[in-house]
Write a protein that holds these residues in place. Structure first.
Motif, PDB file in Angstrom:
ATOM      1  N   SER A   1       0.837  -1.192   0.000  1.00 36.63           N
ATOM      2  CA  SER A   1       0.000   0.000   0.000  1.00 36.63           C
ATOM      3  C   SER A   1       0.878   1.250   0.000  1.00 36.63           C
ATOM      4  CB  SER A   1      -0.929   0.020   1.211  1.00 36.63           C
ATOM      5  OG  SER A   1      -0.167   0.107   2.405  1.00 36.63           O
ATOM      6  N   GLY A   2       0.314   2.302  -0.498  1.00 37.08           N
ATOM      7  CA  GLY A   2       0.944   3.616  -0.477  1.00 37.08           C
ATOM      8  C   GLY A   2      -0.135   4.631  -0.153  1.00 37.08           C
ATOM      9  N   LEU A   3       0.199   5.884  -0.268  1.00 36.11           N
ATOM     10  CA  LEU A   3      -0.774   6.940  -0.005  1.00 36.11           C
ATOM     11  C   LEU A   3      -1.108   7.670  -1.295  1.00 36.11           C
ATOM     12  CD1 LEU A   3       0.652   8.475   3.291  1.00 36.11           C
ATOM     13  CD2 LEU A   3      -1.139   6.749   3.026  1.00 36.11           C
ATOM     14  N   GLN A   4      -2.324   8.133  -1.376  1.00 34.71           N
ATOM     15  CA  GLN A   4      -2.742   8.900  -2.547  1.00 34.71           C
ATOM     16  C   GLN A   4      -1.764  10.043  -2.766  1.00 34.71           C
ATOM     17  OE1 GLN A   4      -6.511  10.960  -2.163  1.00 34.71           O
ATOM     18  NE2 GLN A   4      -6.933  10.598  -4.314  1.00 34.71           N
ATOM     19  N   GLY A   5      -1.291  10.196  -4.004  1.00 34.71           N
ATOM     20  CA  GLY A   5      -0.317  11.222  -4.341  1.00 34.71           C
ATOM     21  C   GLY A   5       1.116  10.727  -4.346  1.00 34.71           C
ATOM     22  N   ASP A   6       1.377   9.523  -3.807  1.00 34.28           N
ATOM     23  CA  ASP A   6       2.717   8.935  -3.849  1.00 34.28           C
ATOM     24  C   ASP A   6       3.086   8.559  -5.274  1.00 34.28           C
ATOM     25  OD1 ASP A   6       3.036   8.987  -1.093  1.00 34.28           O
ATOM     26  OD2 ASP A   6       2.828   6.817  -0.815  1.00 34.28           O
ATOM     27  N   THR A   7       4.362   8.560  -5.583  1.00 28.69           N
ATOM     28  CA  THR A   7       4.824   7.906  -6.798  1.00 28.69           C
ATOM     29  C   THR A   7       4.943   6.414  -6.487  1.00 28.69           C
ATOM     30  OG1 THR A   7       7.168   8.123  -6.257  1.00 28.69           O
ATOM     31  CG2 THR A   7       6.158   9.928  -7.553  1.00 28.69           C
ATOM     32  N   ILE A   8       5.044   5.608  -7.523  1.00 28.49           N
ATOM     33  CA  ILE A   8       5.253   4.174  -7.324  1.00 28.49           C
ATOM     34  C   ILE A   8       6.528   3.952  -6.515  1.00 28.49           C
ATOM     35  CG2 ILE A   8       5.831   2.019  -8.508  1.00 28.49           C
ATOM     36  CD1 ILE A   8       3.970   2.967 -10.806  1.00 28.49           C
ATOM     37  N   LEU A   9       7.585   4.691  -6.826  1.00 33.14           N
ATOM     38  CA  LEU A   9       8.863   4.536  -6.132  1.00 33.14           C
ATOM     39  C   LEU A   9       8.724   4.815  -4.637  1.00 33.14           C
ATOM     40  CD1 LEU A   9      11.920   3.968  -6.462  1.00 33.14           C
ATOM     41  CD2 LEU A   9      12.216   6.426  -6.766  1.00 33.14           C
TER      42      LEU A   9
ATOM     43  N   ARG B   1      18.787  -1.806  -6.983  1.00 34.85           N
ATOM     44  CA  ARG B   1      18.486  -0.469  -7.471  1.00 34.85           C
ATOM     45  C   ARG B   1      17.359   0.126  -6.632  1.00 34.85           C
ATOM     46  NH1 ARG B   1      22.884  -0.143  -9.154  1.00 34.85           N
ATOM     47  NH2 ARG B   1      22.513   1.598 -10.529  1.00 34.85           N
ATOM     48  N   ALA B   2      17.476   1.433  -6.359  1.00 41.51           N
ATOM     49  CA  ALA B   2      16.454   2.103  -5.568  1.00 41.51           C
ATOM     50  C   ALA B   2      16.143   3.489  -6.108  1.00 41.51           C
ATOM     51  CB  ALA B   2      16.903   2.193  -4.104  1.00 41.51           C
ATOM     52  N   GLY B   3      16.358   3.691  -7.385  1.00 39.65           N
ATOM     53  CA  GLY B   3      16.172   5.016  -7.969  1.00 39.65           C
ATOM     54  C   GLY B   3      17.474   5.787  -7.877  1.00 39.65           C
TER      55      GLY B   3
ATOM     56  N   GLN C   1      17.906   5.196 -15.935  1.00 32.96           N
ATOM     57  CA  GLN C   1      17.246   3.904 -16.167  1.00 32.96           C
ATOM     58  C   GLN C   1      17.099   3.106 -14.881  1.00 32.96           C
ATOM     59  OE1 GLN C   1      16.289   3.233 -19.445  1.00 32.96           O
ATOM     60  NE2 GLN C   1      16.971   5.321 -19.709  1.00 32.96           N
ATOM     61  N   ASP C   2      17.243   3.742 -13.741  1.00 34.66           N
ATOM     62  CA  ASP C   2      17.349   3.028 -12.478  1.00 34.66           C
ATOM     63  C   ASP C   2      16.013   2.593 -11.867  1.00 34.66           C
ATOM     64  OD1 ASP C   2      19.631   2.193 -10.958  1.00 34.66           O
ATOM     65  OD2 ASP C   2      18.918   3.465  -9.321  1.00 34.66           O
ATOM     66  N   CYS C   3      14.923   3.210 -12.234  1.00 32.77           N
ATOM     67  CA  CYS C   3      13.669   2.957 -11.521  1.00 32.77           C
ATOM     68  C   CYS C   3      12.603   2.254 -12.362  1.00 32.77           C
ATOM     69  CB  CYS C   3      13.107   4.255 -10.949  1.00 32.77           C
ATOM     70  SG  CYS C   3      12.473   5.367 -12.222  1.00 32.77           S
ATOM     71  N   TRP C   4      12.997   1.581 -13.441  1.00 32.06           N
ATOM     72  CA  TRP C   4      11.997   0.886 -14.246  1.00 32.06           C
ATOM     73  C   TRP C   4      11.325  -0.223 -13.450  1.00 32.06           C
ATOM     74  CZ3 TRP C   4      10.571   3.468 -18.182  1.00 32.06           C
ATOM     75  CH2 TRP C   4      11.465   4.072 -19.065  1.00 32.06           C
ATOM     76  N   VAL C   5      10.013  -0.319 -13.586  1.00 33.69           N
ATOM     77  CA  VAL C   5       9.215  -1.460 -13.132  1.00 33.69           C
ATOM     78  C   VAL C   5       8.287  -1.821 -14.289  1.00 33.69           C
ATOM     79  CG1 VAL C   5       9.317  -0.936 -10.661  1.00 33.69           C
ATOM     80  CG2 VAL C   5       7.460   0.012 -12.031  1.00 33.69           C
ATOM     81  N   TRP C   6       7.694  -2.996 -14.214  1.00 31.89           N
ATOM     82  CA  TRP C   6       6.833  -3.465 -15.295  1.00 31.89           C
ATOM     83  C   TRP C   6       5.471  -3.815 -14.756  1.00 31.89           C
ATOM     84  CZ3 TRP C   6      11.907  -4.099 -14.779  1.00 31.89           C
ATOM     85  CH2 TRP C   6      12.715  -3.801 -15.884  1.00 31.89           C
TER      86      TRP C   6
ATOM     87  N   ARG D   1       3.880  -3.635 -19.837  1.00 31.07           N
ATOM     88  CA  ARG D   1       4.212  -2.216 -20.032  1.00 31.07           C
ATOM     89  C   ARG D   1       5.232  -1.769 -18.979  1.00 31.07           C
ATOM     90  NH1 ARG D   1       0.722   2.917 -18.722  1.00 31.07           N
ATOM     91  NH2 ARG D   1       2.017   4.480 -19.714  1.00 31.07           N
ATOM     92  N   ARG D   2       6.270  -1.065 -19.434  1.00 28.60           N
ATOM     93  CA  ARG D   2       7.320  -0.576 -18.541  1.00 28.60           C
ATOM     94  C   ARG D   2       6.960   0.825 -18.046  1.00 28.60           C
ATOM     95  NH1 ARG D   2      13.446  -0.022 -20.693  1.00 28.60           N
ATOM     96  NH2 ARG D   2      12.413   1.526 -21.998  1.00 28.60           N
ATOM     97  N   LEU D   3       7.195   1.086 -16.762  1.00 32.72           N
ATOM     98  CA  LEU D   3       6.890   2.377 -16.152  1.00 32.72           C
ATOM     99  C   LEU D   3       8.101   2.899 -15.392  1.00 32.72           C
ATOM    100  CD1 LEU D   3       3.480   1.456 -14.464  1.00 32.72           C
ATOM    101  CD2 LEU D   3       3.786   2.693 -16.610  1.00 32.72           C
ATOM    102  N   ARG D   4       8.252   4.204 -15.348  1.00 31.92           N
ATOM    103  CA  ARG D   4       9.263   4.824 -14.484  1.00 31.92           C
ATOM    104  C   ARG D   4       8.622   5.020 -13.106  1.00 31.92           C
ATOM    105  NH1 ARG D   4      13.790   6.845 -16.954  1.00 31.92           N
ATOM    106  NH2 ARG D   4      13.629   7.201 -19.191  1.00 31.92           N
ATOM    107  N   ALA D   5       9.133   4.326 -12.131  1.00 31.56           N
ATOM    108  CA  ALA D   5       8.546   4.374 -10.792  1.00 31.56           C
ATOM    109  C   ALA D   5       8.701   5.743 -10.134  1.00 31.56           C
ATOM    110  CB  ALA D   5       9.174   3.294  -9.906  1.00 31.56           C
ATOM    111  N   CYS D   6       9.737   6.494 -10.520  1.00 35.62           N
ATOM    112  CA  CYS D   6       9.979   7.784  -9.860  1.00 35.62           C
ATOM    113  C   CYS D   6       9.020   8.874 -10.306  1.00 35.62           C
ATOM    114  CB  CYS D   6      11.417   8.232 -10.076  1.00 35.62           C
ATOM    115  SG  CYS D   6      11.782   8.810 -11.749  1.00 35.62           S
ATOM    116  N   SER D   7       8.425   8.721 -11.482  1.00 28.45           N
ATOM    117  CA  SER D   7       7.577   9.800 -11.992  1.00 28.45           C
ATOM    118  C   SER D   7       6.153   9.356 -12.335  1.00 28.45           C
ATOM    119  CB  SER D   7       8.230  10.438 -13.231  1.00 28.45           C
ATOM    120  OG  SER D   7       8.425   9.470 -14.237  1.00 28.45           O
ATOM    121  N   THR D   8       5.801   8.125 -11.964  1.00 29.04           N
ATOM    122  CA  THR D   8       4.452   7.620 -12.223  1.00 29.04           C
ATOM    123  C   THR D   8       3.682   7.600 -10.910  1.00 29.04           C
ATOM    124  OG1 THR D   8       5.276   6.239 -14.014  1.00 29.04           O
ATOM    125  CG2 THR D   8       3.098   5.699 -13.135  1.00 29.04           C
ATOM    126  N   GLU D   9       2.546   8.298 -10.893  1.00 29.60           N
ATOM    127  CA  GLU D   9       1.740   8.344  -9.679  1.00 29.60           C
ATOM    128  C   GLU D   9       1.079   6.994  -9.423  1.00 29.60           C
ATOM    129  OE1 GLU D   9      -1.990  10.853  -7.825  1.00 29.60           O
ATOM    130  OE2 GLU D   9      -0.636  11.852  -9.240  1.00 29.60           O
TER     131      GLU D   9
END
Length: 99
Positions: free
Chosen positions: A26-34, A54-56, A64-69, A74-82
């Motif tokens: 779980s995370g909080l609304q407004g968090d990035t995936i990272l 890797r941790a960003g 290229q450090d924060c990719w998740v799938w 589909r590949r996503l950037r965890a640092c900039s994807t809400e």
């Protein structure tokens, strides 16, 4: 391994549930995936070419450090994807994935 990030203040935002590597997280609304993942784990994923984790790195979508799938591939950037409720994410690319 415990989370790498610790919230410094209590924030009253709705909790968002998602799956990461088959585990409920779980995370909080407004968090990035990272942010959501590193609040629970010490690393986001393993490096492709060595034993490191890797941790960003840049935290602004330039490296290229924060990719998740997503489980569908589909590949996503965890640092900039809400974070969104119901996401099903993986730390490793699905079998047969090609960039």
């Amino acid at each position: 391994m415990t989370g790498r990030l610790q919230r410094l203040t209590t924030i009253q935002r709705p909790s968002i549930e998602f799956m990461f590597d088959g585990q409920p997280v779980s995370g909080l609304q407004g968090d990035t995936i990272l942010t959501a993942i590193l609040s629970h784990r010490g690393a986001l994923r393993e490096a492709e070419f060595g034993p490191e984790h890797r941790a960003g790195f840049c935290l602004m979508g330039a490296c290229q450090d924060c990719w998740v799938w997503q489980e569908q591939g589909r590949r996503l950037r965890a640092c900039s994807t809400e974070l969104q409720a119901g996401l099903r994410l993986r730390s490793k690319a699905p079998d047969g994935w090609v960039s």
